[in-house]
Design a protein around this motif. Sequence first.
Motif, PDB file in Angstrom:
ATOM      1  N   ALA A   9       0.839  -1.189   0.000  1.00 29.70           N
ATOM      2  CA  ALA A   9       0.000   0.000   0.000  1.00 29.70           C
ATOM      3  C   ALA A   9       0.877   1.242   0.000  1.00 29.70           C
ATOM      4  O   ALA A   9       1.976   1.251   0.552  1.00 29.70           O
ATOM      5  CB  ALA A   9      -0.905   0.000   1.226  1.00 29.70           C
ATOM      6  N   THR A  10       0.383   2.293  -0.614  1.00 27.30           N
ATOM      7  CA  THR A  10       1.041   3.593  -0.619  1.00 27.30           C
ATOM      8  C   THR A  10       0.041   4.624  -0.094  1.00 27.30           C
ATOM      9  O   THR A  10      -1.162   4.358   0.005  1.00 27.30           O
ATOM     10  CB  THR A  10       1.494   3.979  -2.040  1.00 27.30           C
ATOM     11  OG1 THR A  10       0.347   4.052  -2.887  1.00 27.30           O
ATOM     12  CG2 THR A  10       2.494   2.957  -2.599  1.00 27.30           C
ATOM     13  N   ALA A  14      -4.952   5.209   0.915  1.00 24.36           N
ATOM     14  CA  ALA A  14      -5.617   5.342   2.220  1.00 24.36           C
ATOM     15  C   ALA A  14      -7.141   5.383   2.110  1.00 24.36           C
ATOM     16  O   ALA A  14      -7.835   4.667   2.842  1.00 24.36           O
ATOM     17  CB  ALA A  14      -5.089   6.563   2.962  1.00 24.36           C
ATOM     18  N   ASN A  15      -7.673   6.179   1.215  1.00 28.87           N
ATOM     19  CA  ASN A  15      -9.138   6.265   1.091  1.00 28.87           C
ATOM     20  C   ASN A  15      -9.748   4.941   0.661  1.00 28.87           C
ATOM     21  O   ASN A  15     -10.789   4.522   1.178  1.00 28.87           O
ATOM     22  CB  ASN A  15      -9.548   7.380   0.130  1.00 28.87           C
ATOM     23  CG  ASN A  15      -9.289   8.758   0.697  1.00 28.87           C
ATOM     24  OD1 ASN A  15      -9.246   8.944   1.909  1.00 28.87           O
ATOM     25  ND2 ASN A  15      -9.106   9.726  -0.182  1.00 28.87           N
ATOM     26  N   GLY A  16      -9.117   4.264  -0.268  1.00 34.31           N
ATOM     27  CA  GLY A  16      -9.604   2.957  -0.702  1.00 34.31           C
ATOM     28  C   GLY A  16      -9.522   1.923   0.409  1.00 34.31           C
ATOM     29  O   GLY A  16     -10.410   1.070   0.544  1.00 34.31           O
ATOM     30  N   LEU A  17      -8.465   2.015   1.205  1.00 34.12           N
ATOM     31  CA  LEU A  17      -8.340   1.115   2.351  1.00 34.12           C
ATOM     32  C   LEU A  17      -9.452   1.353   3.360  1.00 34.12           C
ATOM     33  O   LEU A  17     -10.054   0.399   3.865  1.00 34.12           O
ATOM     34  CB  LEU A  17      -6.977   1.298   3.024  1.00 34.12           C
ATOM     35  CG  LEU A  17      -5.823   0.571   2.357  1.00 34.12           C
ATOM     36  CD1 LEU A  17      -4.492   1.188   2.758  1.00 34.12           C
ATOM     37  CD2 LEU A  17      -5.860  -0.891   2.719  1.00 34.12           C
ATOM     38  N   VAL A  18      -9.741   2.597   3.652  1.00 28.70           N
ATOM     39  CA  VAL A  18     -10.821   2.918   4.597  1.00 28.70           C
ATOM     40  C   VAL A  18     -12.150   2.369   4.072  1.00 28.70           C
ATOM     41  O   VAL A  18     -12.913   1.733   4.817  1.00 28.70           O
ATOM     42  CB  VAL A  18     -10.904   4.439   4.857  1.00 28.70           C
ATOM     43  CG1 VAL A  18     -12.179   4.804   5.609  1.00 28.70           C
ATOM     44  CG2 VAL A  18      -9.673   4.902   5.634  1.00 28.70           C
ATOM     45  N   ILE A  46       0.266   2.754   7.001  1.00 35.46           N
ATOM     46  CA  ILE A  46       0.979   2.727   5.721  1.00 35.46           C
ATOM     47  C   ILE A  46       2.410   3.232   5.902  1.00 35.46           C
ATOM     48  O   ILE A  46       3.342   2.685   5.314  1.00 35.46           O
ATOM     49  CB  ILE A  46       0.226   3.547   4.656  1.00 35.46           C
ATOM     50  CG1 ILE A  46      -1.100   2.864   4.300  1.00 35.46           C
ATOM     51  CG2 ILE A  46       1.082   3.739   3.402  1.00 35.46           C
ATOM     52  CD1 ILE A  46      -2.032   3.720   3.447  1.00 35.46           C
ATOM     53  N   LYS A  47       2.581   4.257   6.723  1.00 39.93           N
ATOM     54  CA  LYS A  47       3.914   4.829   6.956  1.00 39.93           C
ATOM     55  C   LYS A  47       4.794   3.936   7.828  1.00 39.93           C
ATOM     56  O   LYS A  47       5.994   3.812   7.579  1.00 39.93           O
ATOM     57  CB  LYS A  47       3.797   6.195   7.632  1.00 39.93           C
ATOM     58  CG  LYS A  47       3.223   7.274   6.774  1.00 39.93           C
ATOM     59  CD  LYS A  47       3.056   8.558   7.582  1.00 39.93           C
ATOM     60  CE  LYS A  47       2.176   9.534   6.846  1.00 39.93           C
ATOM     61  NZ  LYS A  47       1.782  10.654   7.706  1.00 39.93           N
ATOM     62  N   ARG A  48       4.227   3.348   8.878  1.00 40.00           N
ATOM     63  CA  ARG A  48       5.027   2.682   9.916  1.00 40.00           C
ATOM     64  C   ARG A  48       5.062   1.161   9.838  1.00 40.00           C
ATOM     65  O   ARG A  48       5.961   0.544  10.402  1.00 40.00           O
ATOM     66  CB  ARG A  48       4.481   3.073  11.290  1.00 40.00           C
ATOM     67  CG  ARG A  48       4.648   4.534  11.578  1.00 40.00           C
ATOM     68  CD  ARG A  48       4.233   4.866  12.994  1.00 40.00           C
ATOM     69  NE  ARG A  48       4.480   6.272  13.247  1.00 40.00           N
ATOM     70  CZ  ARG A  48       3.585   7.103  13.707  1.00 40.00           C
ATOM     71  NH1 ARG A  48       2.380   6.682  14.017  1.00 40.00           N
ATOM     72  NH2 ARG A  48       3.878   8.372  13.892  1.00 40.00           N
ATOM     73  N   VAL A  61      -9.638  -4.052  -2.775  1.00 38.78           N
ATOM     74  CA  VAL A  61     -10.722  -4.984  -2.430  1.00 38.78           C
ATOM     75  C   VAL A  61     -10.404  -5.814  -1.192  1.00 38.78           C
ATOM     76  O   VAL A  61     -11.272  -6.511  -0.671  1.00 38.78           O
ATOM     77  CB  VAL A  61     -11.081  -5.903  -3.622  1.00 38.78           C
ATOM     78  CG1 VAL A  61     -11.636  -5.068  -4.782  1.00 38.78           C
ATOM     79  CG2 VAL A  61      -9.885  -6.734  -4.065  1.00 38.78           C
ATOM     80  N   ALA A  62      -9.154  -5.750  -0.711  1.00 33.51           N
ATOM     81  CA  ALA A  62      -8.748  -6.462   0.498  1.00 33.51           C
ATOM     82  C   ALA A  62      -7.435  -5.868   0.980  1.00 33.51           C
ATOM     83  O   ALA A  62      -6.708  -5.239   0.209  1.00 33.51           O
ATOM     84  CB  ALA A  62      -8.582  -7.962   0.228  1.00 33.51           C
ATOM     85  N   ASP A  63      -7.151  -6.077   2.277  1.00 36.29           N
ATOM     86  CA  ASP A  63      -5.890  -5.566   2.808  1.00 36.29           C
ATOM     87  C   ASP A  63      -5.435  -6.391   3.990  1.00 36.29           C
ATOM     88  O   ASP A  63      -6.217  -7.115   4.599  1.00 36.29           O
ATOM     89  CB  ASP A  63      -6.023  -4.107   3.232  1.00 36.29           C
ATOM     90  CG  ASP A  63      -6.751  -3.974   4.560  1.00 36.29           C
ATOM     91  OD1 ASP A  63      -6.086  -3.931   5.600  1.00 36.29           O
ATOM     92  OD2 ASP A  63      -7.993  -3.936   4.551  1.00 36.29           O
ATOM     93  N   LEU A  64      -4.155  -6.256   4.291  1.00 36.80           N
ATOM     94  CA  LEU A  64      -3.558  -6.866   5.477  1.00 36.80           C
ATOM     95  C   LEU A  64      -2.558  -5.877   6.052  1.00 36.80           C
ATOM     96  O   LEU A  64      -1.749  -5.313   5.312  1.00 36.80           O
ATOM     97  CB  LEU A  64      -2.850  -8.172   5.126  1.00 36.80           C
ATOM     98  CG  LEU A  64      -2.279  -8.953   6.309  1.00 36.80           C
ATOM     99  CD1 LEU A  64      -2.421 -10.454   6.071  1.00 36.80           C
ATOM    100  CD2 LEU A  64      -0.842  -8.611   6.598  1.00 36.80           C
TER     101      LEU A  64
END
Length: 145
Positions: A9-10, A14-18, A46-48, A61-64
């Motif tokens: 992720a970059t 962020a908006n798509g992740l939310v 995303i930063k840390r 559509v998904a994240d970890l």
Amino acid sequence: MASPKIRRATAPDANGLVRCIDAAYLPYKALIDDLPPVADGIDDDIKRNKVWVAELDGNVVADLVLVAGEHDAVLANLAVGPDCSGRGLGRKLIEHAEHYCREHGISELRLSTHVKMPENVLLYEHLGWVETGRGGNKVHMTKRL
């Protein structure tokens, strides 16, 4: 339907992740009165931390979210949007995180899930995780790599 692409992720994600996280947890909002706002702080994650997304047609559509230490890591969040549920994206993202951990000498993964999400416990057990305890509303699990 095309296969989603897994990538880091970059900041612009962020908006798509939310949106993805909120949609994935929406069914639990009525069931779990102490569900925290899971998507809060995604910019900092995303930063840390290590955050990967599954992207399909330009949409997350998904994240970890993985919080990696020197010898262990915490799977802090796994979310699959409802439109892609049941396609194995959670498993693929976990495999991706496990591969990262092995490459970086991390030998143990940990997570906590909510007791009112028993399907999560079953999924993780199916993927080789072991329940290590319960406390309050949490089920704690670990996986040795």
